[in-house]
Design an enzyme around this catalytic site. Structure first.
Site, PDB file in Angstrom:
ATOM      1  N   HIS A   1     -39.650 -23.910  25.398  1.00  0.00           N
ATOM      2  CA  HIS A   1     -39.329 -22.534  24.985  1.00  0.00           C
ATOM      3  C   HIS A   1     -38.996 -22.387  23.509  1.00  0.00           C
ATOM      4  CE1 HIS A   1     -38.950 -20.938  29.153  1.00  0.00           C
ATOM      5  NE2 HIS A   1     -38.600 -22.183  29.405  1.00  0.00           N
TER       6      HIS A   1
ATOM      7  N   LYS B   1     -31.326  -8.406  21.032  1.00  0.00           N
ATOM      8  CA  LYS B   1     -31.669  -9.798  21.326  1.00  0.00           C
ATOM      9  C   LYS B   1     -30.511 -10.628  20.806  1.00  0.00           C
ATOM     10  CE  LYS B   1     -35.450  -9.151  18.778  1.00  0.00           C
ATOM     11  NZ  LYS B   1     -36.537  -9.718  19.578  1.00  0.00           N
ATOM     12  N   ARG B   2     -30.439 -11.932  21.168  1.00  0.00           N
ATOM     13  CA  ARG B   2     -29.390 -12.764  20.606  1.00  0.00           C
ATOM     14  C   ARG B   2     -29.441 -12.709  19.077  1.00  0.00           C
ATOM     15  NH1 ARG B   2     -26.426 -16.033  24.341  1.00  0.00           N
ATOM     16  NH2 ARG B   2     -25.581 -16.970  22.459  1.00  0.00           N
TER      17      ARG B   2
ATOM     18  N   LYS C   1     -34.500 -14.644  14.063  1.00  0.00           N
ATOM     19  CA  LYS C   1     -34.897 -13.327  14.583  1.00  0.00           C
ATOM     20  C   LYS C   1     -34.765 -12.239  13.516  1.00  0.00           C
ATOM     21  CE  LYS C   1     -33.520 -14.576  19.329  1.00  0.00           C
ATOM     22  NZ  LYS C   1     -34.717 -14.375  20.186  1.00  0.00           N
TER      23      LYS C   1
ATOM     24  N   THR D   1     -39.606 -11.645  25.188  1.00  0.00           N
ATOM     25  CA  THR D   1     -39.907 -10.909  26.412  1.00  0.00           C
ATOM     26  C   THR D   1     -39.365  -9.481  26.303  1.00  0.00           C
ATOM     27  OG1 THR D   1     -37.957 -11.976  27.348  1.00  0.00           O
ATOM     28  CG2 THR D   1     -40.096 -12.817  28.041  1.00  0.00           C
TER      29      THR D   1
ATOM     30  N   LYS E   1     -40.833  -5.558  27.356  1.00  0.00           N
ATOM     31  CA  LYS E   1     -40.063  -4.521  28.055  1.00  0.00           C
ATOM     32  C   LYS E   1     -40.145  -3.195  27.296  1.00  0.00           C
ATOM     33  CE  LYS E   1     -37.138  -8.214  29.704  1.00  0.00           C
ATOM     34  NZ  LYS E   1     -35.962  -9.063  29.429  1.00  0.00           N
TER      35      LYS E   1
HETATM   36  C1  Z16 Z   1     -33.945 -19.103  25.054  1.00  0.00           C
HETATM   37  O1  Z16 Z   1     -33.586 -17.933  25.612  1.00  0.00           O
HETATM   38  C2  Z16 Z   1     -35.206 -19.284  24.501  1.00  0.00           C
HETATM   39  C3  Z16 Z   1     -35.525 -20.492  23.942  1.00  0.00           C
HETATM   40  C4  Z16 Z   1     -34.593 -21.530  23.951  1.00  0.00           C
HETATM   41  O2  Z16 Z   1     -34.907 -22.708  23.404  1.00  0.00           O
HETATM   42  C5  Z16 Z   1     -33.351 -21.362  24.508  1.00  0.00           C
HETATM   43  C6  Z16 Z   1     -33.038 -20.164  25.064  1.00  0.00           C
HETATM   44 CL1  Z16 Z   1     -31.495 -19.940  25.785  1.00  0.00          CL
HETATM   45  C7  Z16 Z   1     -36.176 -18.141  24.553  1.00  0.00           C
HETATM   46  C8  Z16 Z   1     -37.112 -18.020  23.355  1.00  0.00           C
HETATM   47  O3  Z16 Z   1     -36.359 -17.924  22.168  1.00  0.00           O
HETATM   48  C9  Z16 Z   1     -37.980 -16.776  23.529  1.00  0.00           C
HETATM   49  O4  Z16 Z   1     -38.912 -16.663  22.487  1.00  0.00           O
HETATM   50  C10 Z16 Z   1     -38.722 -16.841  24.855  1.00  0.00           C
HETATM   51  O5  Z16 Z   1     -39.381 -15.618  25.115  1.00  0.00           O
HETATM   52  C11 Z16 Z   1     -37.745 -17.110  25.995  1.00  0.00           C
HETATM   53  O6  Z16 Z   1     -36.976 -18.270  25.733  1.00  0.00           O
HETATM   54  C12 Z16 Z   1     -38.446 -17.302  27.322  1.00  0.00           C
HETATM   55  O7  Z16 Z   1     -39.500 -18.215  27.216  1.00  0.00           O
END
Ligand code: Z16
Length: 794
Positions: free
Chosen positions: A330, A521-522, A527, A629, A633
């Protein structure tokens, strides 16, 4: 003139919310009253709003039970292949409304509670979010559960039942303050403890190698107690299981050398063992304790079970292991790739460390055989990183122990192959795949935006809810005046509703005719919430310079949590609130520009904010956001995107047509070229007067007059060591925002682009994502068939 409809009556007319038959409603009312009496032990004189929520939750839950038992019987009889989605996070949010949506009970429950003199939305608001996740990764797991059930897959979510989920964020004097999320305080009606399936887990100790196998001795046992939560599919009578594990000390924990003085201490020490499932780690994308490599431990554990307990030959066990496991990555941020210190491993899980060493020995043998003499490669590909403290590279372990490795958007999967996992790709190219993320249209459209779902259903029917590609057929309505009007009207209603909510909860006054420009978003440097800040400041300066010009009014909302230990992220929040204080109180600006920090952004706030958005900010540096994601949305809920060619934005532009998004900034190639040449922030600062003005204001205390130095670290970072090159995209971002303003002045053209976006959303259903995982990784076939409904006589 006809009387305007009440909120209740208007919602009743929405067909996607299910039928409110008289019989249904009567039965729901009876069961509601029964639960209030027998389950909550209250009468209507003393019942609180929370009691009513619980009575409704139990009433709805009863409709799951027969389906749940039947589904599990069905799986037992048919014995299909099972899939286990293992995740340290399941960011579920609330469950009541989602259950009503998937079981078509929403209108009936609304009517029943209405007839009982209650307001269902008020009751729903009493439910705590199950906040067992940080952000995208955890929410993705939750969307996948919905899709797996809706596609009739025999799927199980396995995770941890944290006693405390993601912290609640308070903003105090502009700063983030964390509060414990005691979500289980009033009980959780959606879970069933299964003490009969408790399992022992062995920690510490040492290994003994005997001729007949390996024994682990002198271990400390902690019990794992499972809790099951039902996961209903969309109107197909399937109910799958999410099984979350809680740590429990055994009765004899620390009592082995029992003595009189030690008893009380031993009972107190039980907490040590039970701390394992106490709290979710609030780090997203940051060094240790991250979960995308967490199946790493499943690999040596599966090997241990097969070799030590089942006495299989190593080769046979390894073959099963690799064919069973698959790994999703991810992130490419190096600080987020887990590397666990060998020392820690040796102490906590000695047998697992031996197994990892054996996996590595055999792995390096194969590398050496394939690339004789290439020592550099051998070193790079090892599971064990030498130098200073020895560490295990968990991603390497996952790749070696899996038959499939995937990224979460096409661009991200390509980057994995070309950079971070290049050596592994060269050796085993067949393992590498892409599975672009998706979101469930049930929660993220039908549930959170019933008005929009209904407007769509009026044109193309309701089937798009399980087959989102059907949204394509909306393209034929782009020039349909009535449809354009309906879409714009729903957006305006959602904006009004969200304005009311913000005014009630945060005491802020909002101009609902302004453009709602949202970035939620976080909070993370990559970002680039800071780029958003620079736009706000520049827009502010422009209005101040020419106050009599016709400026497009904007309400900029930014929300998100900062990891508690991430200093820069917390300073970014402080900067946003500081900018808000100045901008929002400037009489020259009036309601043409407002800056709102959305406190405590979480699943439930996303469900309110996203349907109200006009503009979605997806502005990460190209190559850094794996997928995103939230972007999907917003697109599904009729917002336009301003974004970089990063993550899934690339595919969104492909699906909706690049002209229907506001794309700006460097592409991945440009970023790489700039890295080669060297990024010098001062050059942009010196060349762009408006950028200079904004930075000088931040640095000079314009937004923090009482503490002029407050933001000097942030400015220093942007000027001298900005890994994410905010200034390099500033100019193009500002130009792009001007195009956004110009289009917003033409509501009809704006809404046409919205329609192209909604029509292009089909790909981003998690049903599509899960179908691809099922066929291309798990060897399973989804089905849209229903199983028979049980007789719900309760
Ligand atoms: C996270 O939410 C994601 C990556 C990661 O290494 C750790 C966490 Cl907690 C996110 C990505 O930043 C995001 O781009 C992606 O859409 C999401 O994971 C689901 O794949």
């Amino acid at each position: 003139m006809s009387k305007p409809l009440s909120d209740h009556d208007r919602k009743k007319q929405i067909s996607v919310r299910g039928l409110a038959g008289v019989e249904n409603v009567t039965e729901l009312k009876q069961n509601f009253n029964r639960h209030l009496h027998f389950t909550l032990v209250k009468d209507r004189n003393v019942a609180t709003r929370r009691d009513y929520y619980f009575a409704l939750a139990h009433t709805v839950r009863d409709h799951l039970i027969g389906r749940w038992i039947r589904t599990q019987q069905h799986y037992y009889e048919k014995d299909p292949k099972r899939v286990y989605y293992i995740s340290l996070e399941f960011y579920m949010g609330r469950t009541l409304q989602n259950t009503m949506v998937n079981l078509a009970l929403e209108n009936a429950c609304d009517e029943a509670t209405y007839q009982l003199g209650l307001d269902m939305e008020e009751l729903q608001d009493m439910e705590e979010d199950a906040g067992l996740g940080n952000g995208g990764l955890g929410r993705l797991a939750a969307c996948f559960l919905d899709s797996m059930a809706s596609l009739g897959l025999a799927a199980y979510g396995y995770g941890i039942r944290y006693e405390f989920g993601i912290f609640n964020q308070k903003i105090v004097n502009g700063w983030q303050v964390e509060e414990a999320d005691d979500w289980l305080r009033f009980g959780n009606p959606w879970e069933k403890a299964r003490p009969e399936y408790m399992r022992p887990v062995h920690f510490y100790g040492r290994t003994e190698h005997h001729p007949d196998g390996v024994k682990l001795v002198d271990t400390q046992v902690v019990l794992a107690l499972p809790y099951d939560t039902p996961i209903p599919g969309y109107r197909n009578n399937i109910v799958n299981t999410m099984r979350l594990w809680s740590a429990k000390a055994p009765c004899d924990f620390n009592l082995k050398d029992f003595n009189v003085g030690g008893y009380i201490q031993a009972v107190l020490d039980r907490n040590l063992a039970e701390n394992i499932s106490r709290v979710l780690y609030p780090n997203d994308n940051v060094a240790i304790q991250l979960n995308d490599t967490h199946p790493a431990m499943a690999i040596p554990e599966l090997m241990r079970v097969l070799v030590d307990e089942e006495k299989l030959e190593w080769e046979k066990a390894w073959d099963i292991c690799v064919r069973t496991c698959a790994y999703t990555n991810h992130t490419v941020l190096p600080e987020a790739l887990e590397r666990w210190p060998v020392d820690l491993f040796a102490h906590l899980l000695p047998r697992h460390l031996e197994i990892v060493y054996e996996i590595n020995r055999r792995h390096l043998e194969r590398v050496a055989a394939k690339y004789p003499g290439d020592n550099g490669r051998l070193c790079r590909m090892s599971l064990i990183e030498e130098g200073g403290q020895k560490r295990i590279n968990m991603a390497h372990l996952c790749i070696v122990g899996s038959h499939a490795v995937n990224g979460v958007a096409q661009i991200h999967s390509d980057i994995l192959k070309a950079t971070v996992f290049k050596d592994f790709y060269e050796m085993e190219p067949h393992k590498f795949q892409n599975k672009t993320n998706g979101i469930t249209p049930r929660r993220w459209l039908v549930m959170c935006n019933p008005g929009l779902a209904e407007v769509i259903a009026e044109r193309i029917g309701e089937d798009f809810i399980r087959d989102l590609d059907q949204l394509q057929s909306l393209r034929k309505y782009v020039n349909d005046e009535a449809f354009i009007r309906d879409i714009a009207k729903v957006k305006q209603e959602n904006k009004l509703k969200f304005s009311v909510h913000l005014e009630e909860h945060y005491k802020v006054k909002i101009n609902p005719n302004s453009m709602f420009d949202i970035q939620v978003k976080r909070i993370h440097e990559y970002k680039r919430q800071l780029l958003n800040c620079l736009h706000i400041i520049t827009y502010y300066n422009r209005i101040k310079k020419e106050p009599n010009k016709q400026w497009t009014p904007r309400t900029v909302m930014i929300g998100g949590k900062a990891a508690p230990g991430y200093h820069t992220a917390k300073m970014i929040i402080r900067l946003i609130t500081a900018i808000g204080e100045v901008v929002n109180n400037d009489p020259v600006i009036g309601d043409r520009l407002k800056v709102i920090f959305l406190e405590n952004y979480r699943v439930t706030l996303a469900e309110r904010a996203i349907p109200a958005a006009d503009l979605s900010e997806q502005i990460s540096t190209a190559g850094t956001e794996a997928s995103g994601t939230g972007n999907m949305k917003f697109m599904l809920n009729g917002a336009l995107t301003i974004g970089t060619m990063d993550g899934a934005n690339v595919e969104m532009a492909e699906e909706a047509g690049e002209d229907n998004l506001f794309i700006f900034g460097m592409r991945v190639d440009d970023v790489d070229a700039l890295d080669m040449k060297g990024y010098h922030a001062e050059a942009y600062y010196n060349r762009l007067p408006e950028l200079k003005q904004a930075i000088d204001q931040i640095a000079g205390g314009f937004f923090s007059p009482k503490q002029p130095d407050l933001f000097k670290e942030i400015v220093n970072m942007m000027m001298h060591h900005d890994r994410f090159k905010v200034f390099a995209d500033y100019e193009d971002y500002m130009k792009c925002q001007e195009k956004v303003n110009a289009l917003y002045k033409n509501p009809k053209e704006w809404t046409k682009k919205v329609i192209y976006n909604i029509a292009g959303c089909g790909k981003f259903s998690s049903d599509r994502t899960i179908t691809q995982y099922a066929r291309e990784i798990w060897g399973m076939e989804p089905t849209l068939e229903k199983i028979p409904a049980p007789d719900d006589k309760i």
